[in-house]
Design an enzyme around this catalytic site. Structure first.
Site, PDB file in Angstrom:
ATOM      1  CB  THR A  90      -0.962   0.027   1.204  1.00 43.37           C
ATOM      2  OG1 THR A  90      -1.796   1.175   1.124  1.00 43.37           O
ATOM      3  CG2 THR A  90      -0.195   0.053   2.521  1.00 43.37           C
ATOM      4  NE  ARG A  91       0.056   5.797  -4.554  1.00 48.26           N
ATOM      5  CZ  ARG A  91      -1.087   5.796  -5.229  1.00 48.26           C
ATOM      6  NH1 ARG A  91      -1.567   4.647  -5.706  1.00 48.26           N
ATOM      7  NH2 ARG A  91      -1.751   6.895  -5.442  1.00 48.26           N
ATOM      8  CG  HIS A 150      -9.354   4.214   6.274  1.00 44.82           C
ATOM      9  ND1 HIS A 150      -9.105   5.156   7.236  1.00 44.82           N
ATOM     10  CD2 HIS A 150      -8.925   4.758   5.094  1.00 44.82           C
ATOM     11  CE1 HIS A 150      -8.572   6.234   6.681  1.00 44.82           C
ATOM     12  NE2 HIS A 150      -8.450   6.014   5.389  1.00 44.82           N
ATOM     13  CG  HIS A 159      -7.427  -0.596   3.492  1.00 48.95           C
ATOM     14  ND1 HIS A 159      -7.983   0.621   3.811  1.00 48.95           N
ATOM     15  CD2 HIS A 159      -7.158  -0.552   2.156  1.00 48.95           C
ATOM     16  CE1 HIS A 159      -8.030   1.377   2.721  1.00 48.95           C
ATOM     17  NE2 HIS A 159      -7.554   0.688   1.710  1.00 48.95           N
ATOM     18  NE  ARG A 190     -12.298  -2.236 -10.246  1.00 47.42           N
ATOM     19  CZ  ARG A 190     -12.456  -1.013 -10.723  1.00 47.42           C
ATOM     20  NH1 ARG A 190     -11.775  -0.008 -10.184  1.00 47.42           N
ATOM     21  NH2 ARG A 190     -13.280  -0.793 -11.720  1.00 47.42           N
TER      22      ARG A 190
END
Length: 574
Positions: A199-200, A204, A207, A293
């Site tokens: 992730t970047r 929350h 996730h 995605r």
């Protein structure tokens, strides 16, 4: 058991060269040097620690051309992203970069030697071909293509590396694991199946739910592996994101998840980047990798169409899954169902069941305005971190940049605005007047275009720092040139508000107001390059407000500026 590194052997050059460190440090003192850019520094660290195995240096021309054309090194090994050391002609000459020479690579932050490069070749790439091959289009709306054409040097240097020492890190050191360290950590924890999540962005509740489901479905543990090198321009800074991740970690089931930071310079390369990310995680010892995605997608191209399709990344990873050697986990969207107070996979929500979501745009609006963020969306501990880093506008700084001719009334307007904002009292207010700035910051500068632009740049820097600290800055230069004003806006508005106010008092009225007689002296030729007489004033086309002090009072102009600030939430209404 940890996954086998890509190529069969983890190329940890720190371990390989540890017994030569003293000799390499001594040799580094005698060699020509090259100071690395931020992206090169990220790339170097992951070459040296084995994150980019099987690479042992920056790509030579043969490897580079194979990667661009076919995603393969000259050996035939799968590798999707060109890892290159770009330089310009000046650096080639200054550092004596030519085949068989040895060059010491320096950290730009402290000029410490990090590695010694033995040059194999120096070549000029076809950047348009690279852009089309790697990123799918030679379109500078893509951040990596823009970097390629506007920032990267004209030549690439290929060669092998020897590790001198690791770059120094002073933030979140306990969460920075090299591939060797992470593999040892997994062994100590007796983790044999590990799902990695890239992730970047902040994380929350959704996730947390999707990563827990992914790990449980595969009877695996979970590695949260965010990028803390270079990400997409405009992303939230890594300091804030890591505080978010650390606040989130206790929400996972005990013993399920670990956090490790990856010093990667992302290219936002979509499908190829997804393959690259999977190989990097394989080198770190994980067995499963979640591919999202539109994974690592940069957004829209110059025609307003997405650069990549939503499932292009997953399709390319699937195509090479046998060579990648890591099980790919498709990113499964989850939705919050308020009636049952639970998250469910989006494709399993029964028809007619109500779901809720907060978009990124809506989240930013709530942060900006101070509106509540519900607990079903994010944990209070996470929201607290985000509010600290992104306070509502009433707590943010701003700059009011007044531009206009000499004697237009902008100085009087600036003083009156300072008084009004001081009366409002929500933040400290600093006034940068031209005469004070000239004396304190720019006393050596003249009035050529170059010197004027430098002067505006210095004022913008000071105003930007004040804005970042939550203060109000009022700047009142003549600022005759459009480019300098635009650069000032760009430098300041990333920290808070920026308002360009054009004090449009006509030249003939300015001359009447000129009690010092400088216009008269300029017309007589006693003063050269005077704005409005023999040097142009480029009228702003992007002003947030224009006030003509021949037609309206200072009080009315101050009121109009304050109304702008009130509208955007920077000051409260009376």
């Amino acid at each position: 058991m940890a996954n086998t590194p890509h190529g069969g052997v983890l190329k940890d050059l720190y371990l390989r060269d540890a017994d030569k460190q003293s000799a390499l440090l001594a040799e580094a003192e005698t060699l020509p040097s090259l100071v690395l850019t931020d992206r090169q520094l990220c790339d170097l660290e992951l070459i040296l620690n084995g994150g980019f195995s099987p690479l042992e240096g920056f790509l030579n021309q043969k490897d580079y051309e194979g990667v661009v054309a076919d995603m393969r090194l000259a050996s035939g090994t799968l590798w999707p992203m060109p890892i290159t050391l770009d330089v310009d002609q000046e650096k080639i000459e200054a550092s004596k970069i030519q085949p068989n020479n040895r060059i010491v690579l320096l950290d730009s932050r402290d000029y410490q030697p990090l590695a010694i490069l033995t040059v194999q070749d120096v070549y000029r790439p076809d950047k348009s071909k690279e852009a089309a091959g790697v990123y799918g289009a030679d379109d500078q709306a893509h951040p990596a293509v823009h970097y390629l054409h506007n920032i990267a040097g004209d030549f690439y240097v290929g060669g092998s590396l020897q590790a001198v020492q690791a770059p120094a890190h002073y933030d979140y050191v306990a969460n920075r694991f090299t591939p060797s360290e992470l593999r040892a950590h997994f062994k100590k924890l007796q983790w044999t199946r590990v799902v990695a999540f890239q992730t970047r962005n902040p994380m929350h509740r959704a996730h947390r739910e999707l990563t827990v489901r992914a790990a449980r479905a595969r009877k695996a543990h979970l590695l949260i592996h965010p990028v803390v090198g270079l990400t997409k321009p405009g992303d939230i800074d890594h300091y804030t994101r890591v505080r978010v991740y650390k606040a989130l970690m206790p929400k996972y089931p005990n013993g399920m998840a670990e956090l490790s930071l990856l010093p990667l310079a992302m290219r936002m390369g979509g499908p190829r980047e997804a393959v690259w990310h999977a190989l990097i995680r394989k080198n770190h010892g994980v067995t499963h990798f979640i591919v999202g995605r539109d994974h690592a997608g940069p957004g829209k191209n110059s025609q307003g169409v997405d650069f990549y399709g939503p499932y292009d990344a997953q399709d390319l990873v699937e195509q090479f899954k046998s060579e990648i050697g890591i099980e790919i986990v498709p990113f499964q969207m989850v939705a919050y169902c308020p009636d049952s107070d639970e998250y469910m996979p989006a494709n399993e929500v029964p028809e007619g069941v109500k779901t809720l979501n907060i978009s990124g745009t809506e989240l930013r609006r709530r942060l900006r305005t101070g509106l509540p963020i519900p607990e079903w969306f994010s944990y209070p501990e996470v929201v607290k971190v985000l509010r600290q880093s992104h306070p509502p506008r009433a707590q943010q700084g701003f700059t009011v940049f007044l531009t206009g001719l000499h004697a237009s009334g902008k100085n009087a307007l600036a003083r009156a605005l300072q008084v009004s904002l001081n009366q409002e009292g929500s933040r400290s207010v600093s006034l940068l007047m031209s005469e004070n700035v000239r004396a304190e910051l720019s006393s050596e500068l003249g009035f050529s275009k170059r010197d004027r632009d430098l002067n505006i740049g210095r004022q913008a820097f000071v105003a930007g720092e004040l804005t970042r600290a939550g203060a109000a800055a009022i700047v009142a230069p003549i600022a005759p040139y459009d480019e300098a004003r635009k650069n000032a806006r760009q430098a300041i508005e990333k920290y808070g508000g920026f308002y360009l106010v054009h004090v449009s008092t006509p030249l003939e009225d300015c001359e009447k107001r000129d009690h010092d007689g400088v216009y008269e002296r300029a017309r007589k030729g006693e003063i050269k390059d005077f704005t409005g007489i023999d040097d142009p004033y480029e009228v702003p086309t992007d002003a947030d407000l224009s006030v003509n002090l021949s037609e309206q009072s200072i009080s009315q102009a101050v009121h109009e500026i304050v109304l702008l600030l009130e509208k955007d939430g920077y000051v409260g209404s009376a």
